[in-house]
Design a protein around this motif. Structure first.
Motif, PDB file in Angstrom:
ATOM      1  N   SER A   1      19.694   9.570  33.306  1.00  0.00           N
ATOM      2  CA  SER A   1      20.854  10.713  33.605  1.00  0.00           C
ATOM      3  C   SER A   1      20.765  11.314  34.722  1.00  0.00           C
ATOM      4  N   TYR A   2      21.822  11.824  35.277  1.00  0.00           N
ATOM      5  CA  TYR A   2      21.747  12.628  36.368  1.00  0.00           C
ATOM      6  C   TYR A   2      23.114  13.420  36.660  1.00  0.00           C
ATOM      7  N   THR A   3      22.894  14.573  37.573  1.00  0.00           N
ATOM      8  CA  THR A   3      23.893  15.162  37.923  1.00  0.00           C
ATOM      9  C   THR A   3      24.040  15.081  39.409  1.00  0.00           C
ATOM     10  N   ILE A   4      25.233  15.001  40.052  1.00  0.00           N
ATOM     11  CA  ILE A   4      25.317  15.103  41.487  1.00  0.00           C
ATOM     12  C   ILE A   4      26.404  15.996  41.901  1.00  0.00           C
ATOM     13  N   GLN A   5      26.076  16.864  42.890  1.00  0.00           N
ATOM     14  CA  GLN A   5      26.643  17.826  43.294  1.00  0.00           C
ATOM     15  C   GLN A   5      27.013  18.007  44.944  1.00  0.00           C
ATOM     16  N   TYR A   6      28.296  17.619  45.060  1.00  0.00           N
ATOM     17  CA  TYR A   6      28.766  17.842  46.608  1.00  0.00           C
ATOM     18  C   TYR A   6      29.245  19.171  46.948  1.00  0.00           C
ATOM     19  N   LEU A   7      29.194  19.603  48.315  1.00  0.00           N
ATOM     20  CA  LEU A   7      29.811  20.779  48.904  1.00  0.00           C
ATOM     21  C   LEU A   7      30.897  20.241  49.869  1.00  0.00           C
TER      22      LEU A   7
ATOM     23  N   PRO B   1      23.733  18.197  52.766  1.00  0.00           N
ATOM     24  CA  PRO B   1      23.187  17.113  51.824  1.00  0.00           C
ATOM     25  C   PRO B   1      23.840  16.925  50.446  1.00  0.00           C
ATOM     26  N   VAL B   2      23.772  15.732  49.879  1.00  0.00           N
ATOM     27  CA  VAL B   2      24.120  15.638  48.544  1.00  0.00           C
ATOM     28  C   VAL B   2      22.982  16.278  47.381  1.00  0.00           C
ATOM     29  N   PHE B   3      23.439  16.717  46.477  1.00  0.00           N
ATOM     30  CA  PHE B   3      22.224  17.468  45.510  1.00  0.00           C
ATOM     31  C   PHE B   3      22.237  16.677  44.345  1.00  0.00           C
ATOM     32  N   ILE B   4      21.164  16.368  43.980  1.00  0.00           N
ATOM     33  CA  ILE B   4      20.991  15.282  42.754  1.00  0.00           C
ATOM     34  C   ILE B   4      19.980  16.076  41.709  1.00  0.00           C
ATOM     35  N   CYS B   5      20.368  16.087  40.646  1.00  0.00           N
ATOM     36  CA  CYS B   5      19.500  16.584  39.545  1.00  0.00           C
ATOM     37  C   CYS B   5      19.167  15.299  38.590  1.00  0.00           C
TER      38      CYS B   5
ATOM     39  N   PRO C   1       3.136  13.943  40.684  1.00  0.00           N
ATOM     40  CA  PRO C   1       2.553  13.772  41.905  1.00  0.00           C
ATOM     41  C   PRO C   1       3.169  12.272  42.434  1.00  0.00           C
ATOM     42  N   LEU C   2       3.091  11.282  41.633  1.00  0.00           N
ATOM     43  CA  LEU C   2       3.122  10.150  41.746  1.00  0.00           C
ATOM     44  C   LEU C   2       4.739   9.862  41.824  1.00  0.00           C
ATOM     45  N   VAL C   3       5.139  10.325  41.117  1.00  0.00           N
ATOM     46  CA  VAL C   3       6.840  10.173  40.997  1.00  0.00           C
ATOM     47  C   VAL C   3       7.659  10.892  42.286  1.00  0.00           C
ATOM     48  N   LYS C   4       6.863  12.087  42.910  1.00  0.00           N
ATOM     49  CA  LYS C   4       7.358  12.724  44.003  1.00  0.00           C
ATOM     50  C   LYS C   4       6.859  11.880  45.263  1.00  0.00           C
ATOM     51  N   GLN C   5       5.734  11.377  45.276  1.00  0.00           N
ATOM     52  CA  GLN C   5       5.407  10.508  46.402  1.00  0.00           C
ATOM     53  C   GLN C   5       6.339   9.352  46.375  1.00  0.00           C
ATOM     54  N   ASP C   6       6.546   8.771  45.307  1.00  0.00           N
ATOM     55  CA  ASP C   6       7.349   7.290  45.410  1.00  0.00           C
ATOM     56  C   ASP C   6       8.660   7.830  45.692  1.00  0.00           C
ATOM     57  N   LEU C   7       9.361   8.978  45.241  1.00  0.00           N
ATOM     58  CA  LEU C   7      10.652   9.364  45.617  1.00  0.00           C
ATOM     59  C   LEU C   7      10.890   9.666  46.922  1.00  0.00           C
ATOM     60  N   ALA C   8       9.634  10.378  47.733  1.00  0.00           N
ATOM     61  CA  ALA C   8       9.918  10.694  48.951  1.00  0.00           C
ATOM     62  C   ALA C   8       9.939   9.086  50.037  1.00  0.00           C
ATOM     63  N   SER C   9       9.338   8.326  49.439  1.00  0.00           N
ATOM     64  CA  SER C   9       9.539   7.002  50.028  1.00  0.00           C
ATOM     65  C   SER C   9      10.726   6.169  50.414  1.00  0.00           C
ATOM     66  N   TYR C  10      11.901   6.694  49.412  1.00  0.00           N
ATOM     67  CA  TYR C  10      13.189   6.230  49.673  1.00  0.00           C
ATOM     68  C   TYR C  10      14.166   7.118  49.572  1.00  0.00           C
ATOM     69  N   LEU C  11      13.921   8.342  49.486  1.00  0.00           N
ATOM     70  CA  LEU C  11      14.994   9.288  49.345  1.00  0.00           C
ATOM     71  C   LEU C  11      15.811   9.725  50.625  1.00  0.00           C
ATOM     72  N   PRO C  12      16.956   9.230  50.647  1.00  0.00           N
ATOM     73  CA  PRO C  12      17.816   9.323  51.968  1.00  0.00           C
ATOM     74  C   PRO C  12      17.817  10.936  52.414  1.00  0.00           C
ATOM     75  N   SER C  13      17.633  11.036  53.935  1.00  0.00           N
ATOM     76  CA  SER C  13      17.541  12.516  54.311  1.00  0.00           C
ATOM     77  C   SER C  13      18.621  13.362  54.061  1.00  0.00           C
ATOM     78  N   ASN C  14      19.995  12.743  53.604  1.00  0.00           N
ATOM     79  CA  ASN C  14      20.958  13.411  53.203  1.00  0.00           C
ATOM     80  C   ASN C  14      21.212  13.790  51.653  1.00  0.00           C
ATOM     81  N   VAL C  15      19.992  13.755  51.000  1.00  0.00           N
ATOM     82  CA  VAL C  15      19.963  13.971  49.614  1.00  0.00           C
ATOM     83  C   VAL C  15      18.804  14.948  49.418  1.00  0.00           C
ATOM     84  N   ARG C  16      19.156  15.975  48.714  1.00  0.00           N
ATOM     85  CA  ARG C  16      18.190  16.957  48.016  1.00  0.00           C
ATOM     86  C   ARG C  16      18.046  16.736  46.639  1.00  0.00           C
ATOM     87  N   ASP C  17      16.976  16.768  46.102  1.00  0.00           N
ATOM     88  CA  ASP C  17      16.746  16.257  44.613  1.00  0.00           C
ATOM     89  C   ASP C  17      15.970  17.466  43.922  1.00  0.00           C
ATOM     90  N   THR C  18      16.126  17.400  42.538  1.00  0.00           N
ATOM     91  CA  THR C  18      15.521  18.293  41.601  1.00  0.00           C
ATOM     92  C   THR C  18      15.461  17.575  40.457  1.00  0.00           C
TER      93      THR C  18
END
Length: 166
Positions: free
Chosen positions: A8-14, A24-28, A38-55
């Motif tokens: 599940s996720y929430t996406i917010q745009y301005l 950037p697009v904000f995704i929770c 730490p492994l999830v963060k590392q994996d996420l960093a390998s494919y997270l587009p530059s126009n997306v901020r995550d939490t």
């Protein structure tokens, strides 16, 4: 698709009044403990587009503190002059204190005028729901339906974290 995403996720745009996505697009994302290891963060960093901020959160939904994180990550950098901010009536959005700690003369930042859409009116008059999200949801349904039909054992899943972000 009949099979909902496992994440599940929430996406917010301005979005500006001109209809442009600002910043950037904000995704929770939904994470079992509400935190990424730490492994999830590392994996996420390998494919997270530059126009997306995550939490993340336990539910994949926003909280008041995550809305404040959104304000810091997305809203503050994007706003350079006094502005009108229209939000729905969800509790975390309509907490003016969350905005006042970042905006206004005392913070040497632009003034915010917060307008709250009344409860149960979001699908009728929320600008993002009546235009942008409606188109986005239609496009997502079409893409996901085609992905579900064309999935084979060699294709990445669209129901995992990486698939949702893609």
């Amino acid at each position: 698709p009949t099979n909902p995403a496992t994440h599940s996720y929430t996406i917010q745009y301005l979005i500006s009044m001109e209809g442009e996505v600002k910043g950037p697009v904000f995704i929770c994302l939904k994470e079992p403990n509400g935190k990424m290891g730490p492994l999830v963060k590392q994996d996420l960093a390998s494919y997270l587009p530059s126009n997306v901020r995550d939490t993340c959160s336990v539910s994949g939904k926003m909280s008041t503190s995550l809305n404040e994180y959104y304000i810091v990550q997305i809203l503050v950098p994007a706003v350079t002059e006094d502005f009108l901010h229209i939000v729905d009536s969800w509790g975390g959005h309509k907490n003016i204190t969350s905005y006042e700690q970042f905006f206004g003369e005392e913070n040497e930042r632009p003034e915010i005028t917060l307008r709250i859409i009344p409860p149960k009116c979001t699908p009728i008059c929320q600008p993002l729901d009546t235009t942008f999200h409606r188109q986005l949801k239609y496009m997502a349904r079409e893409i996901l339906a085609k992905l579900q039909i064309s999935m084979d054992s060699n294709t990445e899943s669209w129901t995992n974290r990486k698939g949702v972000i893609k």
